[in-house]
Design an enzyme around this catalytic site. Structure first.
Site, mmCIF file in Angstrom:
data_model
loop_
_atom_site.group_PDB
_atom_site.id
_atom_site.type_symbol
_atom_site.label_atom_id
_atom_site.label_comp_id
_atom_site.label_asym_id
_atom_site.label_seq_id
_atom_site.Cartn_x
_atom_site.Cartn_y
_atom_site.Cartn_z
ATOM 1 C CG ASN A 213 -33.015 13.168 -6.576
ATOM 2 O OD1 ASN A 213 -32.921 14.241 -7.153
ATOM 3 N ND2 ASN A 213 -32.535 12.046 -7.072
ATOM 4 C CB CYS B 224 -38.010 11.107 -2.767
ATOM 5 S SG CYS B 224 -37.883 9.325 -2.907
ATOM 6 C CD GLU C 149 -41.349 12.881 -5.364
ATOM 7 O OE1 GLU C 149 -40.177 12.775 -4.930
ATOM 8 O OE2 GLU C 149 -41.805 12.205 -6.296
ATOM 9 C CB CYS D 80 -42.947 10.510 -2.111
ATOM 10 S SG CYS D 80 -41.174 10.695 -1.831
HETATM 11 ZN ZN ZN Z 1 -40.209 9.119 -3.150
#
Ligand code: ZN
Length: 129
Positions: free
Chosen positions: A42, A53, A55, A91
């Site tokens: 992140n 984020c 991901e 995400c």
């Molecule tokens: Zn996220």
């Protein structure tokens, strides 16, 4: 590939998180169909809304690496601040774009495995257009 190997990449990515505001460190690692691992952490921003984020950063790294290898077999997500640490809603949708099949999270001393349909049921994807 062993999911533990992918989780190890997620742990390493979490150690590189840029999270000076929340101090909530997250790492994600994607295993592609071609067997490559792409990781991300992140990255926060002083204007909080621009934070990204782990991901989505991992997905962006994958998508920009090899156009022929954009299918996600699994994503491993790790945070030293929360276990298990699941992907947020935004995400999940981004992972869905690339056909993510499985999510792996740290649950105490073991890995938890979740079919993607379990964490984003009845989802909308490219084939729905
Ligand atoms: Zn996220």
């Amino acid at each position: 590939m062993d999911p533990e190997t992918v989780m190890e990449a997620a742990r390493a990515a979490a150690s590189r998180a840029y999270a000076p505001y929340s101090n909530f460190h997250v790492g994600a690692a994607i295993l592609t169909g071609g067997g490559t691992i792409h990781s991300g952490s992140n990255v926060e921003n002083a204007s909080y809304g621009l934070s990204i984020c782990a991901e989505r950063n991992a997905a962006a790294a994958m998508a920009s690496a090899d156009p022929e290898d954009r299918g996600i077999e699994l994503v491993a997500v790790f945070s030293p601040n929360a276990a298990p640490c699941f992907p947020c809603g935004a995400c999940r949708q981004v992972l869905r774009e690339f056909g993510c099949k499985e999510v792996v999270v740290q649950e105490g001393g073991r890995l938890g495995h979740y079919a993607f349909d379990q964490i984003l049921p009845n989802s909308f994807g490219p084939e729905n257009l």
